[in-house]
Motif scaffolding. Structure first.
Motif, mmCIF file in Angstrom:
data_model
loop_
_atom_site.group_PDB
_atom_site.id
_atom_site.type_symbol
_atom_site.label_atom_id
_atom_site.label_comp_id
_atom_site.label_asym_id
_atom_site.label_seq_id
_atom_site.Cartn_x
_atom_site.Cartn_y
_atom_site.Cartn_z
ATOM 1 N N ARG A 206 0.824 -1.207 0.000
ATOM 2 C CA ARG A 206 0.000 0.000 0.000
ATOM 3 C C ARG A 206 0.863 1.264 0.000
ATOM 4 O O ARG A 206 0.473 2.298 -0.536
ATOM 5 C CB ARG A 206 -0.929 0.001 1.216
ATOM 6 C CG ARG A 206 -2.156 0.885 1.036
ATOM 7 C CD ARG A 206 -2.871 1.144 2.351
ATOM 8 N NE ARG A 206 -3.271 -0.056 3.058
ATOM 9 C CZ ARG A 206 -4.422 -0.711 2.858
ATOM 10 N NH1 ARG A 206 -5.274 -0.280 1.967
ATOM 11 N NH2 ARG A 206 -4.703 -1.793 3.560
ATOM 12 N N SER A 231 1.520 -6.867 -2.331
ATOM 13 C CA SER A 231 0.671 -7.280 -1.211
ATOM 14 C C SER A 231 -0.783 -7.264 -1.678
ATOM 15 O O SER A 231 -1.102 -6.706 -2.731
ATOM 16 C CB SER A 231 0.836 -6.317 -0.032
ATOM 17 O OG SER A 231 0.188 -5.095 -0.338
ATOM 18 N N THR A 249 -3.397 -15.930 0.378
ATOM 19 C CA THR A 249 -4.343 -16.128 -0.719
ATOM 20 C C THR A 249 -3.701 -15.782 -2.060
ATOM 21 O O THR A 249 -4.396 -15.616 -3.059
ATOM 22 C CB THR A 249 -5.614 -15.283 -0.493
ATOM 23 O OG1 THR A 249 -5.228 -14.002 0.001
ATOM 24 C CG2 THR A 249 -6.539 -15.938 0.493
ATOM 25 N N SER A 264 3.444 -3.716 5.350
ATOM 26 C CA SER A 264 3.493 -3.686 6.819
ATOM 27 C C SER A 264 3.972 -5.014 7.413
ATOM 28 O O SER A 264 4.556 -5.031 8.494
ATOM 29 C CB SER A 264 2.115 -3.325 7.387
ATOM 30 O OG SER A 264 1.167 -4.310 7.017
ATOM 31 N N GLN A 268 -0.852 -12.633 6.956
ATOM 32 C CA GLN A 268 -1.257 -13.264 5.692
ATOM 33 C C GLN A 268 -0.233 -12.990 4.587
ATOM 34 O O GLN A 268 -0.102 -13.771 3.657
ATOM 35 C CB GLN A 268 -2.636 -12.761 5.236
ATOM 36 C CG GLN A 268 -3.760 -13.109 6.160
ATOM 37 C CD GLN A 268 -3.987 -12.076 7.256
ATOM 38 O OE1 GLN A 268 -3.197 -11.138 7.404
ATOM 39 N NE2 GLN A 268 -5.051 -12.239 8.013
ATOM 40 N N ASN A 283 10.417 0.622 4.888
ATOM 41 C CA ASN A 283 9.138 1.092 5.418
ATOM 42 C C ASN A 283 9.381 2.375 6.196
ATOM 43 O O ASN A 283 10.386 2.505 6.891
ATOM 44 C CB ASN A 283 8.528 0.019 6.331
ATOM 45 C CG ASN A 283 7.050 0.231 6.552
ATOM 46 O OD1 ASN A 283 6.634 1.281 7.049
ATOM 47 N ND2 ASN A 283 6.255 -0.755 6.177
HETATM 48 P P1 FAD Z 1 -0.653 -1.937 4.945
HETATM 49 O O1 FAD Z 1 -0.846 -2.922 6.011
HETATM 50 O O2 FAD Z 1 -1.594 -0.783 4.863
HETATM 51 O O3 FAD Z 1 0.838 -1.401 5.088
HETATM 52 C C1 FAD Z 1 1.391 -0.419 4.273
HETATM 53 C C2 FAD Z 1 2.770 -0.142 4.816
HETATM 54 O O4 FAD Z 1 3.424 0.791 3.962
HETATM 55 C C3 FAD Z 1 2.778 0.482 6.221
HETATM 56 O O5 FAD Z 1 3.607 -0.284 7.068
HETATM 57 C C4 FAD Z 1 3.318 1.874 6.017
HETATM 58 O O6 FAD Z 1 4.115 2.311 7.097
HETATM 59 C C5 FAD Z 1 4.130 1.705 4.759
HETATM 60 N N1 FAD Z 1 4.295 2.921 3.955
HETATM 61 C C6 FAD Z 1 3.335 3.792 3.584
HETATM 62 N N2 FAD Z 1 3.863 4.732 2.793
HETATM 63 C C7 FAD Z 1 5.183 4.445 2.662
HETATM 64 C C8 FAD Z 1 6.256 5.067 1.969
HETATM 65 N N3 FAD Z 1 6.079 6.150 1.221
HETATM 66 N N4 FAD Z 1 7.507 4.504 2.067
HETATM 67 C C9 FAD Z 1 7.714 3.394 2.845
HETATM 68 N N5 FAD Z 1 6.709 2.772 3.517
HETATM 69 C C10 FAD Z 1 5.466 3.288 3.413
HETATM 70 N N6 FAD Z 1 -2.287 -9.841 2.278
HETATM 71 C C11 FAD Z 1 -1.295 -10.164 1.443
HETATM 72 O O7 FAD Z 1 -0.356 -9.381 1.220
HETATM 73 N N7 FAD Z 1 -1.334 -11.367 0.797
HETATM 74 C C12 FAD Z 1 -2.322 -12.272 0.970
HETATM 75 O O8 FAD Z 1 -2.308 -13.324 0.343
HETATM 76 C C13 FAD Z 1 -3.359 -11.955 1.889
HETATM 77 N N8 FAD Z 1 -4.348 -12.824 2.128
HETATM 78 C C14 FAD Z 1 -5.307 -12.515 3.070
HETATM 79 C C15 FAD Z 1 -6.287 -13.450 3.398
HETATM 80 C C16 FAD Z 1 -7.216 -13.146 4.348
HETATM 81 C C17 FAD Z 1 -8.251 -14.172 4.701
HETATM 82 C C18 FAD Z 1 -7.214 -11.889 4.987
HETATM 83 C C19 FAD Z 1 -8.233 -11.540 6.031
HETATM 84 C C20 FAD Z 1 -6.272 -10.955 4.658
HETATM 85 C C21 FAD Z 1 -5.310 -11.240 3.690
HETATM 86 N N9 FAD Z 1 -4.323 -10.321 3.355
HETATM 87 C C22 FAD Z 1 -3.316 -10.691 2.514
HETATM 88 C C23 FAD Z 1 -4.381 -8.923 3.797
HETATM 89 C C24 FAD Z 1 -3.474 -8.619 4.960
HETATM 90 O O9 FAD Z 1 -4.147 -8.860 6.173
HETATM 91 C C25 FAD Z 1 -3.052 -7.126 4.945
HETATM 92 O O10 FAD Z 1 -4.209 -6.328 4.936
HETATM 93 C C26 FAD Z 1 -2.213 -6.744 3.749
HETATM 94 O O11 FAD Z 1 -1.120 -7.635 3.625
HETATM 95 C C27 FAD Z 1 -1.687 -5.331 3.934
HETATM 96 O O12 FAD Z 1 -0.967 -4.955 2.816
HETATM 97 P P2 FAD Z 1 0.160 -3.832 2.961
HETATM 98 O O13 FAD Z 1 1.202 -4.292 3.908
HETATM 99 O O14 FAD Z 1 0.586 -3.471 1.583
HETATM 100 O O15 FAD Z 1 -0.670 -2.605 3.516
#
Ligand code: FAD
Length: 316
Positions: A206, A231, A249, A264, A268, A283
């Motif tokens: 994200r 992600s 997934t 993050s 998952q 991060n």
């Molecule tokens: P976030 O959790 O929102 O994290 C974003 C990170 O980016 C934060 O740590 C933030 O500090 C950092 N950030 C923001 N801006 C910057 C920047 N400019 N420079 C550096 N860092 C920055 N997720 C998966 O990935 N894969 C799966 O297969 C998967 N399966 C799932 C299955 C189920 C049943 C469920 C309930 C969830 C699943 N998820 C899965 C979702 C998972 O729970 C998280 O919501 C997801 O992984 C979050 O993605 P993220 O880390 O990109 O986003």
């Protein structure tokens, strides 16, 4: 020496890297025998399999094997298990390999271990489970050990094998012909390596911020000869195609190096990448859970750090 069967993965006649890894692992267990199923076998393929230690190469080159889904390969392996009584059968732990392993286990009344990330003496398989929280070592206790090993579990190392070829004909049962391939839809083949087999994966989350910004991730991936991952937050937002999602997934990857940018480290996501040999997290939040898992961490804005990293790599 005990014979170890290795099912060859091949595309358009080219042996895939995961097979060379399996042959390398098989050498530590006994004498590797490569099993080629389907069309495309060639002197080049033979030379490569022998170069990585195949003492024997079973060739079931009938093109009709490719006309059906996975069942003919399971039948071929079952036939070889019954004829050669190998000490183990190794397949790649991808969707197809795991289905073949399961079918073979049923046919041969044997135990099966999937998603192994290492393999030791006596066919002792290592797995990493519960999101990387627990490492398990296990051994098949019944029949012929069948182990599905994840890509990148070993570095492919050449060591000449005899490469003795043996033609095998496989008689397909009615059951093996139950599901026929009607059409093969080829995904557009890019210059990047396949995600589950890549030695390096650069993933964006994200924190990347938009679909356009994924160009930053792709640039670093291309500089490193890596695959791109994402992600679920990024794929659900439509910033990157779902086929590149890493995690529970999505796809499971075990590269030598995994770079997580703006991710993050949710459980998952970890489930799909925590067996990577080295993890680099970028991060801006020093408290991000991904840092608990990372071997190297950079706290900062990925939009500054990743382009600098790409620039440095491109210079070399
Ligand atoms: P976030 O959790 O929102 O994290 C974003 C990170 O980016 C934060 O740590 C933030 O500090 C950092 N950030 C923001 N801006 C910057 C920047 N400019 N420079 C550096 N860092 C920055 N997720 C998966 O990935 N894969 C799966 O297969 C998967 N399966 C799932 C299955 C189920 C049943 C469920 C309930 C969830 C699943 N998820 C899965 C979702 C998972 O729970 C998280 O919501 C997801 O992984 C979050 O993605 P993220 O880390 O990109 O986003």
């Amino acid at each position: 020496m005990a014979e170890i069967l290795v099912l060859v993965e091949h595309v358009d006649g080219a042996v895939k890297k995961v097979t060379l890894e399996l042959l390398t692992l098989a050498r530590s267990l006994g004498s590797p025998s490569a099993v080629w199923a389907g069309a495309g076998y060639s002197p080049d393929a033979k030379a490569q399999l022998a170069e990585y230690g195949a003492d024997k190469i079973y060739v079931a080159g009938a093109a009709e094997i490719d006309d059906y889904v996975v069942a003919p390969k399971a039948e071929l392996l079952a036939q070889l298990v019954s004829a050669a009584a190998p000490a183990a059968v190794l397949v790649a732990a991808n969707a197809e390999g795991k289905e073949i392993a399961a079918r073979l286990a049923i046919k041969t009344d044997s135990g099966v271990i999937t998603d192994a990330v290492g393999l030791g003496e006596g066919v002792l398989a290592e797995q990493s489970i519960f999101g990387g929280g627990v490492d398990v070592k296990s051994r098949v206790a019944k029949g012929t050990p069948i182990v599905a090993v994840r890509p990148n579990a070993a570095n492919p190392e050449p060591a000449a094998g005899a490469g003795a070829e043996e033609q095998v004909s496989v008689t397909l049962s009615d059951a093996a012909q139950a599901a026929k391939v009607v059409e093969r839809v080829h995904e557009e083949k890019g210059a990047r390596p396949e995600l589950t087999e890549a030695a390096i994966v650069v993933s964006g989350g994200r924190g990347v911020g938009s679909a356009e910004n994924f160009a930053v991730i792709e640039r670093l991936a291309d500089a490193l000869g890596a695959a791109v991952g994402a992600s679920r937050a990024a794929t659900d937002a439509g910033w990157y195609p779902h086929q590149f999602q890493v995690g529970q997934t999505g796809k499971t990857v075990s590269p030598q190096l995994y770079i997580a940018a703006g991710i993050s480290g949710a459980i998952q996501h970890r489930a799909g990448m925590q067996t990577a040999k080295t993890i680099l997290a970028i991060n801006k939040d020093p408290e991000a859970p991904i840092f608990e898992l990372a071997d190297f961490g950079v706290v900062g804005d990925l939009h500054q750090i990743v382009p600098q990293l790409s620039e440095e790599v491109e210079k070399r």
